[in-house]
Design a protein around this motif. Structure first.
Motif, PDB file in Angstrom:
ATOM      1  N   VAL A  60       0.753  -1.069   0.058  1.00  0.00           N
ATOM      2  CA  VAL A  60       0.272  -0.001  -0.239  1.00  0.00           C
ATOM      3  C   VAL A  60       0.661   1.143  -0.030  1.00  0.00           C
ATOM      4  CG1 VAL A  60      -1.303   0.996   1.436  1.00  0.00           C
ATOM      5  CG2 VAL A  60      -1.761  -1.086   1.397  1.00  0.00           C
ATOM      6  N   VAL A  61       0.606   1.954  -1.094  1.00  0.00           N
ATOM      7  CA  VAL A  61       1.520   2.937  -1.387  1.00  0.00           C
ATOM      8  C   VAL A  61       1.031   4.223  -1.308  1.00  0.00           C
ATOM      9  CG1 VAL A  61       2.959   4.604  -2.610  1.00  0.00           C
ATOM     10  CG2 VAL A  61       3.433   1.896  -2.664  1.00  0.00           C
ATOM     11  N   SER A  62       0.868   5.038  -0.249  1.00  0.00           N
ATOM     12  CA  SER A  62      -0.223   6.550   0.398  1.00  0.00           C
ATOM     13  C   SER A  62       0.449   7.656  -0.485  1.00  0.00           C
ATOM     14  CB  SER A  62      -0.443   6.863   1.729  1.00  0.00           C
ATOM     15  OG  SER A  62      -0.704   7.678   1.267  1.00  0.00           O
ATOM     16  N   TYR A  63       0.013   8.165  -1.268  1.00  0.00           N
ATOM     17  CA  TYR A  63       0.660   9.458  -2.378  1.00  0.00           C
ATOM     18  C   TYR A  63       0.189  10.689  -0.827  1.00  0.00           C
ATOM     19  CZ  TYR A  63       3.659   7.496  -5.591  1.00  0.00           C
ATOM     20  OH  TYR A  63       4.410   6.236  -6.517  1.00  0.00           O
ATOM     21  N   ASP A  64       0.853  11.230  -0.402  1.00  0.00           N
ATOM     22  CA  ASP A  64      -0.082  12.479   0.055  1.00  0.00           C
ATOM     23  C   ASP A  64      -0.344  13.247  -0.879  1.00  0.00           C
ATOM     24  OD1 ASP A  64      -0.478  15.112   2.479  1.00  0.00           O
ATOM     25  OD2 ASP A  64       0.205  12.713   3.904  1.00  0.00           O
ATOM     26  N   LEU A 115       4.150   8.118   1.864  1.00  0.00           N
ATOM     27  CA  LEU A 115       5.454   8.854   0.998  1.00  0.00           C
ATOM     28  C   LEU A 115       4.829  10.607   0.775  1.00  0.00           C
ATOM     29  CD1 LEU A 115       5.889   7.102  -2.393  1.00  0.00           C
ATOM     30  CD2 LEU A 115       8.005   7.411  -0.124  1.00  0.00           C
ATOM     31  N   ILE A 116       5.706  11.829   0.970  1.00  0.00           N
ATOM     32  CA  ILE A 116       4.727  12.991   1.263  1.00  0.00           C
ATOM     33  C   ILE A 116       5.780  14.015   0.465  1.00  0.00           C
ATOM     34  CG2 ILE A 116       4.878  14.515   3.460  1.00  0.00           C
ATOM     35  CD1 ILE A 116       6.014  12.388   5.143  1.00  0.00           C
ATOM     36  N   ASP A 117       6.681  13.567  -0.528  1.00  0.00           N
ATOM     37  CA  ASP A 117       7.107  14.553  -1.823  1.00  0.00           C
ATOM     38  C   ASP A 117       6.022  15.776  -2.031  1.00  0.00           C
ATOM     39  OD1 ASP A 117       8.730  16.169  -2.780  1.00  0.00           O
ATOM     40  OD2 ASP A 117       9.440  14.226  -4.010  1.00  0.00           O
ATOM     41  N   LEU A 118       4.856  15.261  -2.324  1.00  0.00           N
ATOM     42  CA  LEU A 118       4.257  15.935  -3.089  1.00  0.00           C
ATOM     43  C   LEU A 118       3.247  16.719  -2.135  1.00  0.00           C
ATOM     44  CD1 LEU A 118       2.948  16.918  -5.831  1.00  0.00           C
ATOM     45  CD2 LEU A 118       0.931  14.322  -4.999  1.00  0.00           C
ATOM     46  N   ASP A 119       2.883  16.388  -1.143  1.00  0.00           N
ATOM     47  CA  ASP A 119       1.970  17.091  -0.077  1.00  0.00           C
ATOM     48  C   ASP A 119       3.263  18.502  -0.113  1.00  0.00           C
ATOM     49  OD1 ASP A 119      -0.420  17.348   2.258  1.00  0.00           O
ATOM     50  OD2 ASP A 119       1.494  17.504   2.943  1.00  0.00           O
ATOM     51  N   ASP A 120       4.694  17.826   0.629  1.00  0.00           N
ATOM     52  CA  ASP A 120       5.275  19.500   0.832  1.00  0.00           C
ATOM     53  C   ASP A 120       4.658  20.745  -0.314  1.00  0.00           C
ATOM     54  OD1 ASP A 120       5.532  18.460   3.732  1.00  0.00           O
ATOM     55  OD2 ASP A 120       7.712  17.592   2.893  1.00  0.00           O
ATOM     56  N   ALA A 121       5.775  19.508  -1.165  1.00  0.00           N
ATOM     57  CA  ALA A 121       5.680  20.756  -3.008  1.00  0.00           C
ATOM     58  C   ALA A 121       4.592  21.506  -2.814  1.00  0.00           C
ATOM     59  CB  ALA A 121       6.053  19.942  -4.560  1.00  0.00           C
ATOM     60  N   LYS A 122       3.239  20.669  -2.895  1.00  0.00           N
ATOM     61  CA  LYS A 122       1.739  21.842  -2.984  1.00  0.00           C
ATOM     62  C   LYS A 122       2.166  23.083  -1.724  1.00  0.00           C
ATOM     63  CE  LYS A 122      -1.221  18.701  -4.919  1.00  0.00           C
ATOM     64  NZ  LYS A 122      -2.511  17.279  -5.539  1.00  0.00           N
ATOM     65  N   HIS A 123       2.504  22.347  -0.746  1.00  0.00           N
ATOM     66  CA  HIS A 123       1.614  23.321   0.628  1.00  0.00           C
ATOM     67  C   HIS A 123       2.666  24.553   0.025  1.00  0.00           C
ATOM     68  CE1 HIS A 123      -0.353  21.707   3.944  1.00  0.00           C
ATOM     69  NE2 HIS A 123       0.282  20.048   3.935  1.00  0.00           N
ATOM     70  N   GLN A 124       3.868  24.582  -0.017  1.00  0.00           N
ATOM     71  CA  GLN A 124       4.897  25.311  -0.422  1.00  0.00           C
ATOM     72  C   GLN A 124       4.994  26.139  -1.152  1.00  0.00           C
ATOM     73  OE1 GLN A 124       8.934  23.574   0.427  1.00  0.00           O
ATOM     74  NE2 GLN A 124       8.274  22.035   2.545  1.00  0.00           N
ATOM     75  N   HIS A 125       4.382  26.050  -2.273  1.00  0.00           N
ATOM     76  CA  HIS A 125       4.176  26.268  -3.461  1.00  0.00           C
ATOM     77  C   HIS A 125       3.003  26.309  -4.633  1.00  0.00           C
ATOM     78  CE1 HIS A 125       8.974  26.089  -3.985  1.00  0.00           C
ATOM     79  NE2 HIS A 125       8.492  24.790  -3.327  1.00  0.00           N
ATOM     80  N   GLY A 126       2.147  25.976  -3.963  1.00  0.00           N
ATOM     81  CA  GLY A 126       0.598  25.989  -4.539  1.00  0.00           C
ATOM     82  C   GLY A 126       0.371  25.242  -5.787  1.00  0.00           C
ATOM     83  N   ILE A 127      -0.590  24.521  -5.614  1.00  0.00           N
ATOM     84  CA  ILE A 127      -1.186  22.997  -6.342  1.00  0.00           C
ATOM     85  C   ILE A 127      -0.292  23.459  -8.136  1.00  0.00           C
ATOM     86  CG2 ILE A 127      -3.303  22.646  -5.081  1.00  0.00           C
ATOM     87  CD1 ILE A 127      -4.804  23.682  -6.912  1.00  0.00           C
ATOM     88  N   ASP A 128      -0.103  24.715  -8.671  1.00  0.00           N
ATOM     89  CA  ASP A 128      -0.132  24.436 -10.260  1.00  0.00           C
ATOM     90  C   ASP A 128       0.956  24.494 -11.102  1.00  0.00           C
ATOM     91  OD1 ASP A 128      -2.773  23.840 -10.684  1.00  0.00           O
ATOM     92  OD2 ASP A 128      -2.931  26.461  -9.974  1.00  0.00           O
ATOM     93  N   SER A 129       2.634  24.313  -9.899  1.00  0.00           N
ATOM     94  CA  SER A 129       3.945  25.073  -9.757  1.00  0.00           C
ATOM     95  C   SER A 129       4.485  23.930 -10.458  1.00  0.00           C
ATOM     96  CB  SER A 129       3.902  25.422  -8.321  1.00  0.00           C
ATOM     97  OG  SER A 129       4.353  24.185  -7.699  1.00  0.00           O
ATOM     98  N   PRO A 130       5.452  24.389 -11.099  1.00  0.00           N
ATOM     99  CA  PRO A 130       6.481  23.234 -11.565  1.00  0.00           C
ATOM    100  C   PRO A 130       6.958  22.255 -10.710  1.00  0.00           C
ATOM    101  CG  PRO A 130       6.880  25.651 -12.269  1.00  0.00           C
ATOM    102  CD  PRO A 130       6.173  25.669 -10.820  1.00  0.00           C
TER     103      PRO A 130
END
Length: 435
Positions: free
Chosen positions: A11-15, A194-209
């Motif tokens: 089970v892979v949770s992509y936060d 896995l938390i990488d995507l969650d961190d990226a959205k928090h810090q840069h918004g949902i549409d960011s590079p």
């Protein structure tokens, strides 16, 4: 429970993996392979509030927060700074059995790698998600609450690749640990977060590079896990579940409603200590209104203050839900009221600074979650789900499914008995079952 569908379940949770990421993620090499050989949905509805620890507890228990008791990432700690607050780290705080509790009587092994709310669990190989606060030692805290020898061996082998909680290093470390565990331990159930995507959205918004780069890294990690299953020689007898726990929504304003309660005397200083009769506990896009027990005057005052604030657009309050309305969302029964923020707004406990604070964001923006799982006008806030591998139909599209369906589906895959919760096993995804 019927016969097991496979001996091994990963089970892979992509936060924060949500519908708005599907178009890109589903075209990448490894996830697209699982989709082609599996069943999938872009209509996975989460629970309220859509916070990581709340949702992950539902994933493994099959019940809503009003039954499992994890209503927030953090227990209620008024006036405590966010960085110093403890979280719901320990399994004892969950009021019902989890899927991994049931494996032992079936003589099956489990592993957990940074899975929320798993401190001191029955998981055989457990590296819990837990953080040292104040003057605690991070290493000692993990060893006391996880599987000591297992954690030490992973730290010795892969610790040099991690840089605290920074990404992408943390998720790279988690993936290395998962690969090692699959090959060396062959657990029947592996839970990884896995938390990488969650961190990226928090810090840069949902549409960011930054989000696009995180999605690409996610797929590479998924490929590493698939290769580990192949190397372990268990590919033909393994099922994968890949899913998100919540979406995120871009925000511009942070609203500190406790300042309004303080103005009216519901939060006050007495004998040098802060006291409260009513207190807002922020949950990102939602918030709890806590009230002193049997203080009907405070309740009446707080509700009046918040209803007045709703009439002013600047506070970004979409709705104040009462207990009857919260029952519909299965929200924790310890609170009588919750607040929902408008898109672009989030709530915070803090008493310092202006009531409405313009967030200092990166050039791309900032995002958060916690909102209603079926947020109006935000259909891409829903989560995505992929089941692939042994016994799963190929390229099969599911419709609406619920987060409470995940645990009973895990149980059905592994052929184990599990108590009757709020969800159902997704029988329609299996080759030998009808819906």
């Amino acid at each position: 429970m019927g016969p097991k569908k496979s001996n091994y379940l990963v089970v892979v949770s992509y936060d924060a993996f949500s519908k708005d990421n599907w178009e890109m993620a589903s075209r990448l090499p490894n996830l697209s392979k699982l989709i082609k050989n599996g069943a999938y949905s872009t209509q996975l509805t989460s629970v309220y509030p859509t916070l990581t620890y709340v949702v992950h507890t539902t994933m493994v228990t099959g019940v809503y927060p009003d039954k499992h008791g994890i209503y927030h990432n953090n227990p209620f700690q008024p006036f405590e700074k966010e960085a110093e607050q403890r979280w719901f780290w320990y399994k004892k705080e969950i009021k019902v059995p989890a899927i991994y509790d049931c494996l032992k009587k079936h003589h099956l092994k489990s592993a957990g790698i940074l899975w929320p709310v798993t401190g001191r669990t029955a998981i055989n190989y457990n590296l819990p998600e837990i953080r040292a606060i104040k003057k605690e030692s991070q290493v000692l805290k993990i060893l006391r609450n996880g599987s000591p020898l297992y954690c030490l061996s992973l730290e010795k082998k892969f610790g040099r690749f991690r840089k605290g909680f920074k990404q992408p290093y943390l998720d790279n470390f988690t993936t290395m640990c998962a690969v090692e565990t699959i090959i060396k331990k062959k657990p029947n159930l592996l839970l990884m977060h896995l938390i990488d995507l969650d961190d990226a959205k928090h810090q840069h918004g949902i549409d960011s590079p930054a989000v696009k780069k995180a999605i690409i890294r996610m797929d590479k990690r998924l490929g590493d896990v698939i290769q580990a299953v192949e190397k372990a020689g268990i590919k033909e007898d393994t099922t994968f579940l890949v899913l998100g726990d919540h979406g995120q929504i871009n925000v511009r304003y942070k609203v500190k409603l406790n300042a309004l309660l303080k103005e009216k005397g519901l939060i006050f200083e007495e004998n040098g200590k802060m006291q409260w009769r009513a207190y807002i506990q922020g949950a990102g896009g939602a918030a709890y209104l806590h009230l002193r027990e049997n203080d009907s005057e405070a309740e009446k005052m707080a509700v009046a203050i918040l209803n007045q604030a709703i009439r002013k657009d600047c506070y970004g309050i979409q709705r104040l839900y009462n207990r009857k309305e919260l029952d519909r969302y299965h929200a924790d029964r310890s609170v009588a009221y919750m607040l929902e923020a408008k898109i672009g707004y989030c709530f915070d406990d803090d008493l310092d600074g202006p009531v409405v604070d313009i967030l200092k964001t990166s050039k791309d923006g900032q995002a958060t979650h916690g909102y209603l799982p079926d947020k109006p006008d935000k259909s891409d806030y829903r989560c995505v789900f992929v089941a692939s591998g042994a016994g799963i139909k190929s390229n099969y599209q599911l419709g609406d499914i619920e987060m409470v369906d995940i645990a009973p589906t895990m149980a059905m895959i592994l052929g184990i008995d599990f108590y009757n919760g709020d969800g159902r096993p997704l029988k329609e995804i299996f080759q030998d079952e009808t819906s």
